[in-house]
Design an enzyme around this catalytic site. Structure first.
Site, PDB file in Angstrom:
ATOM      1  N   SER A 286       0.833  -1.213   0.000  1.00  0.00           N
ATOM      2  CA  SER A 286       0.000   0.000   0.000  1.00  0.00           C
ATOM      3  C   SER A 286       0.865   1.260   0.000  1.00  0.00           C
ATOM      4  O   SER A 286       1.985   1.262   0.507  1.00  0.00           O
ATOM      5  CB  SER A 286      -0.875  -0.028   1.253  1.00  0.00           C
ATOM      6  OG  SER A 286      -1.350   1.265   1.554  1.00  0.00           O
TER       7      SER A 286
ATOM      8  N   GLN B  75       1.178  -0.166  -4.870  1.00  0.00           N
ATOM      9  CA  GLN B  75      -0.119   0.519  -5.034  1.00  0.00           C
ATOM     10  C   GLN B  75       0.053   2.012  -4.832  1.00  0.00           C
ATOM     11  O   GLN B  75       0.826   2.460  -3.985  1.00  0.00           O
ATOM     12  CB  GLN B  75      -1.130  -0.037  -4.018  1.00  0.00           C
ATOM     13  CG  GLN B  75      -2.498   0.638  -4.061  1.00  0.00           C
ATOM     14  CD  GLN B  75      -2.669   1.723  -3.015  1.00  0.00           C
ATOM     15  OE1 GLN B  75      -2.116   1.628  -1.937  1.00  0.00           O
ATOM     16  NE2 GLN B  75      -3.418   2.771  -3.323  1.00  0.00           N
TER      17      GLN B  75
ATOM     18  N   TYR C 213      -2.260   5.804  -4.648  1.00  0.00           N
ATOM     19  CA  TYR C 213      -3.527   6.544  -4.670  1.00  0.00           C
ATOM     20  C   TYR C 213      -3.385   7.779  -5.557  1.00  0.00           C
ATOM     21  O   TYR C 213      -2.276   8.255  -5.794  1.00  0.00           O
ATOM     22  CB  TYR C 213      -3.872   7.029  -3.252  1.00  0.00           C
ATOM     23  CG  TYR C 213      -4.539   5.996  -2.379  1.00  0.00           C
ATOM     24  CD1 TYR C 213      -5.730   5.403  -2.758  1.00  0.00           C
ATOM     25  CD2 TYR C 213      -3.989   5.641  -1.147  1.00  0.00           C
ATOM     26  CE1 TYR C 213      -6.351   4.467  -1.941  1.00  0.00           C
ATOM     27  CE2 TYR C 213      -4.610   4.712  -0.317  1.00  0.00           C
ATOM     28  CZ  TYR C 213      -5.793   4.137  -0.726  1.00  0.00           C
ATOM     29  OH  TYR C 213      -6.419   3.223   0.067  1.00  0.00           O
TER      30      TYR C 213
ATOM     31  N   THR D  68      -5.112   2.921  -7.520  1.00  0.00           N
ATOM     32  CA  THR D  68      -6.437   2.840  -6.882  1.00  0.00           C
ATOM     33  C   THR D  68      -7.232   4.122  -7.148  1.00  0.00           C
ATOM     34  O   THR D  68      -6.773   5.214  -6.816  1.00  0.00           O
ATOM     35  CB  THR D  68      -6.280   2.611  -5.373  1.00  0.00           C
ATOM     36  OG1 THR D  68      -5.524   1.422  -5.189  1.00  0.00           O
ATOM     37  CG2 THR D  68      -7.627   2.470  -4.678  1.00  0.00           C
TER      38      THR D  68
ATOM     39  N   ARG E 201     -16.413   6.574   7.867  1.00  0.00           N
ATOM     40  CA  ARG E 201     -16.232   5.353   8.671  1.00  0.00           C
ATOM     41  C   ARG E 201     -16.578   5.659  10.122  1.00  0.00           C
ATOM     42  O   ARG E 201     -15.721   6.024  10.926  1.00  0.00           O
ATOM     43  CB  ARG E 201     -14.787   4.865   8.551  1.00  0.00           C
ATOM     44  CG  ARG E 201     -14.253   4.951   7.114  1.00  0.00           C
ATOM     45  CD  ARG E 201     -13.739   3.670   6.571  1.00  0.00           C
ATOM     46  NE  ARG E 201     -13.335   3.833   5.178  1.00  0.00           N
ATOM     47  CZ  ARG E 201     -12.082   3.978   4.766  1.00  0.00           C
ATOM     48  NH1 ARG E 201     -11.093   3.960   5.641  1.00  0.00           N
ATOM     49  NH2 ARG E 201     -11.825   4.127   3.489  1.00  0.00           N
TER      50      ARG E 201
ATOM     51  N   LYS F  30      -7.469  -0.172  -9.946  1.00  0.00           N
ATOM     52  CA  LYS F  30      -8.230  -0.845  -8.881  1.00  0.00           C
ATOM     53  C   LYS F  30      -9.367   0.033  -8.369  1.00  0.00           C
ATOM     54  O   LYS F  30      -9.158   1.221  -8.083  1.00  0.00           O
ATOM     55  CB  LYS F  30      -7.285  -1.168  -7.709  1.00  0.00           C
ATOM     56  CG  LYS F  30      -7.960  -1.739  -6.472  1.00  0.00           C
ATOM     57  CD  LYS F  30      -6.933  -2.187  -5.457  1.00  0.00           C
ATOM     58  CE  LYS F  30      -7.547  -2.762  -4.208  1.00  0.00           C
ATOM     59  NZ  LYS F  30      -8.106  -1.743  -3.303  1.00  0.00           N
TER      60      LYS F  30
ATOM     61  N   HIS G  23     -13.548  -1.488  -2.542  1.00  0.00           N
ATOM     62  CA  HIS G  23     -12.654  -1.174  -1.428  1.00  0.00           C
ATOM     63  C   HIS G  23     -13.116  -1.899  -0.158  1.00  0.00           C
ATOM     64  O   HIS G  23     -13.014  -1.385   0.949  1.00  0.00           O
ATOM     65  CB  HIS G  23     -12.631   0.338  -1.204  1.00  0.00           C
ATOM     66  CG  HIS G  23     -11.282   0.895  -0.832  1.00  0.00           C
ATOM     67  ND1 HIS G  23     -10.453   1.525  -1.734  1.00  0.00           N
ATOM     68  CD2 HIS G  23     -10.613   0.927   0.358  1.00  0.00           C
ATOM     69  CE1 HIS G  23      -9.345   1.927  -1.119  1.00  0.00           C
ATOM     70  NE2 HIS G  23      -9.411   1.566   0.141  1.00  0.00           N
TER      71      HIS G  23
ATOM     72  N   ARG H   4     -15.677   0.040   2.087  1.00  0.00           N
ATOM     73  CA  ARG H   4     -15.186   1.154   2.919  1.00  0.00           C
ATOM     74  C   ARG H   4     -15.430   2.505   2.274  1.00  0.00           C
ATOM     75  O   ARG H   4     -15.125   3.536   2.851  1.00  0.00           O
ATOM     76  CB  ARG H   4     -13.683   0.981   3.167  1.00  0.00           C
ATOM     77  CG  ARG H   4     -13.369  -0.254   3.960  1.00  0.00           C
ATOM     78  CD  ARG H   4     -11.917  -0.626   3.878  1.00  0.00           C
ATOM     79  NE  ARG H   4     -11.031   0.170   4.691  1.00  0.00           N
ATOM     80  CZ  ARG H   4     -10.853   0.013   5.990  1.00  0.00           C
ATOM     81  NH1 ARG H   4     -11.547  -0.903   6.637  1.00  0.00           N
ATOM     82  NH2 ARG H   4     -10.000   0.750   6.649  1.00  0.00           N
TER      83      ARG H   4
HETATM   84  C1  FNR Z   1      -7.918  -1.420   2.424  1.00  0.00           C
HETATM   85  N1  FNR Z   1      -7.896  -1.300   1.030  1.00  0.00           N
HETATM   86  C2  FNR Z   1      -6.906  -0.538   0.438  1.00  0.00           C
HETATM   87  N2  FNR Z   1      -6.859  -0.431  -0.919  1.00  0.00           N
HETATM   88  C3  FNR Z   1      -5.867   0.275  -1.503  1.00  0.00           C
HETATM   89  O1  FNR Z   1      -5.839   0.353  -2.735  1.00  0.00           O
HETATM   90  N3  FNR Z   1      -4.924   0.898  -0.740  1.00  0.00           N
HETATM   91  C4  FNR Z   1      -4.903   0.853   0.612  1.00  0.00           C
HETATM   92  O2  FNR Z   1      -4.046   1.420   1.266  1.00  0.00           O
HETATM   93  C5  FNR Z   1      -5.960   0.132   1.235  1.00  0.00           C
HETATM   94  N4  FNR Z   1      -6.045   0.089   2.597  1.00  0.00           N
HETATM   95  C6  FNR Z   1      -6.984  -0.708   3.202  1.00  0.00           C
HETATM   96  C7  FNR Z   1      -7.001  -0.805   4.588  1.00  0.00           C
HETATM   97  C8  FNR Z   1      -7.902  -1.662   5.204  1.00  0.00           C
HETATM   98  C9  FNR Z   1      -7.890  -1.780   6.696  1.00  0.00           C
HETATM   99  C10 FNR Z   1      -8.812  -2.422   4.424  1.00  0.00           C
HETATM  100  C11 FNR Z   1      -9.760  -3.389   5.061  1.00  0.00           C
HETATM  101  C12 FNR Z   1      -8.828  -2.281   3.057  1.00  0.00           C
HETATM  102  C13 FNR Z   1      -8.824  -2.081   0.196  1.00  0.00           C
HETATM  103  C14 FNR Z   1      -8.240  -3.465  -0.114  1.00  0.00           C
HETATM  104  O3  FNR Z   1      -7.171  -3.376  -1.000  1.00  0.00           O
HETATM  105  C15 FNR Z   1      -9.292  -4.396  -0.745  1.00  0.00           C
HETATM  106  O4  FNR Z   1      -9.881  -3.769  -1.845  1.00  0.00           O
HETATM  107  C16 FNR Z   1     -10.375  -4.787   0.253  1.00  0.00           C
HETATM  108  O5  FNR Z   1      -9.790  -5.113   1.491  1.00  0.00           O
HETATM  109  C17 FNR Z   1     -11.169  -5.988  -0.267  1.00  0.00           C
HETATM  110  O6  FNR Z   1     -12.229  -6.288   0.598  1.00  0.00           O
HETATM  111  P1  FNR Z   1     -12.195  -7.496   1.684  1.00  0.00           P
HETATM  112  O7  FNR Z   1     -11.882  -8.741   0.961  1.00  0.00           O
HETATM  113  O8  FNR Z   1     -11.132  -7.099   2.653  1.00  0.00           O
HETATM  114  O9  FNR Z   1     -13.539  -7.464   2.291  1.00  0.00           O
END
Ligand code: FNR
Length: 383
Positions: free
Chosen positions: A106, A127, A129, A155, A164, A251, A275, A278
């Protein structure tokens, strides 16, 4: 606690790390309806049981983006994983290396690009942002390339963070957050010692590498709050495509028109994702969005999917719905929080075993073979 299935790691993580961190990982936005629906809609996808197909033990090997993976999954970018376990990003990347699958670092990680690349030698993805500070983005791209991370996961579903509420309730943010975090850390001394007191001080490595100063959690939250950029559009993404020589994966897509735009801008792949529930609460689950997107882009780019995958069975479901591979998110982060690298390795073994059983029972010999004919008729009628 005895861990016998992937979902046991959620409970184990809850016991080991403070509440503010567990809720940050576990929670979604607003009412968390999309978060729940990701899991429920995926688990409701019926696979077609077949018998006496004579295939033997299925192989999980997969070739994607010109590389061979031991199974059709990678680890998703998860922010702040170095807060769940000591140097958590390195631990997760090592587990991915051992399992022969890619790891995505990340943007907002405790360990820097350089630290991860020095300590883990499997396939590493980086990754990024969309941030207002294009200097930061350029710096991160150059450093990733230099460190040998040749796949960029860009992303696009975070023009600003989702609401949140759970984070405010549990002390990740909101009134007296610092005080509440200290109070929770005291009641989790093993975690506090492991993550906070042993070894290097906690700082967000990639942002520190750019700003030249230590970045604690408040600094990092402040940096992000100032820097999310809702003004970016597809046309501006062209500079990313032009300046990045490696594979580019976009993404955070849920809509087939956006997926067509990703094809037009020359992306090598997309991740169908919300995501993990989220961002937009009320957004469609990825299990529901995936078949339409896969159909809209065909073979013009590689479709990956995430959000809601909690087992090897879920991985197979996503493949049957049209993905060529998936990313695991919370599933591996719970294991990391509970038991570090060893936990993630064990989790990946459980997922692989579960995939083999599922594939045998549906009569599929390899991931590349799995498609909509493995869905039960009910789903095809719904489509
Ligand atoms: C994320 N996700 C995420 N995505 C990304 O592109 N950069 C990031 O820094 C983060 N950080 C992040 C933190 C936390 C605590 C979570 C739970 C998720 C999203 C992540 O890459 C992914 O898309 C999701 O976690 C997929 O959903 P599930 O399988 O965790 O439910």
């Amino acid at each position: 606690m005895i861990i016998s299935s992937p979902s046991d790691y959620r409970q184990a993580a809850k016991q080991r790390i403070p509440r503010f961190l567990f809720d940050y990982l576990d929670g979604g936005s607003v009412t968390e309806s999309t978060l729940r629906n990701n899991v429920e809609a995926l688990q409701a996808i019926p696979l077609r049981q077949r018998v006496l197909q004579g295939g033997g033990t299925p192989s999980l090997e997969t070739e994607l983006f010109g590389n061979r993976w031991k199974m059709p999954l990678g680890l998703a970018p998860i922010g702040a994983t170095g807060m769940y376990a000591r140097r958590g990003e390195v631990q997760a990347a090592r587990a991915a290396e051992k399992a022969g699958v890619p790891y995505t670092l990340s943007t907002v990680s405790v360990c820097s690009i350089e630290e991860v690349a020095k300590n883990a030698h499997g396939e590493l993805w980086s990754q990024l942002y969309v941030l207002k500070d294009r200097g930061f983005m350029k710096n991160a791209l150059d450093r990733a390339w230099e460190a040998g991370m040749k796949t960029l996961v860009f992303t696009v579903d975070m023009p600003l963070p989702g609401s949140r509420y759970r984070d405010r309730r549990s002390g990740m943010s909101g009134p007296n957050a610092k005080l509440r975090q200290y109070a929770q850390a005291i009641t989790h001394p093993q975690w506090a010692f492991d993550v906070g007191l042993k070894g290097k001080p906690l700082s967000f490595g990639n942002i520190e590498a750019y700003t030249g100063r230590q970045m604690n959690m408040d600094d990092y939250m402040g940096f992000l709050a100032k820097n999310f950029d809702p003004s970016i559009s597809w046309s501006e993404l062209e500079w990313i495509r032009d300046s990045w020589k490696g594979k580019l994966i976009i993404k955070g897509l849920l809509d087939k028109e956006d997926a067509r735009d990703a094809v037009r801008m020359g992306a090598d792949g997309i991740v169908v994702s919300n995501h993990g529930g989220r961002q937009l609460d009320g957004a469609i689950s990825t299990a529901q969005a995936l078949p339409h997107i896969a159909e809209a882009v065909g073979d013009e780019l590689t479709v990956l999917a995430d959000s809601g995958i909690r087992s090897g069975l879920d991985v197979v479901r996503m493949l049957a719905l049209g993905a060529k591979g998936v990313l695991l998110g919370r599933a591996y982060a719970y294991a990391l929080a509970a038991r570090g690298e060893q936990g993630v390795s064990h989790l990946l073994d459980l997922i692989a075993a579960d995939m083999r059983v599922t594939m045998t029972l549906i009569g599929a010999n390899s991931p590349a073979e799995i498609n909509s004919r493995h869905l039960d008729a009910v789903v095809k009628e719904l489509k």
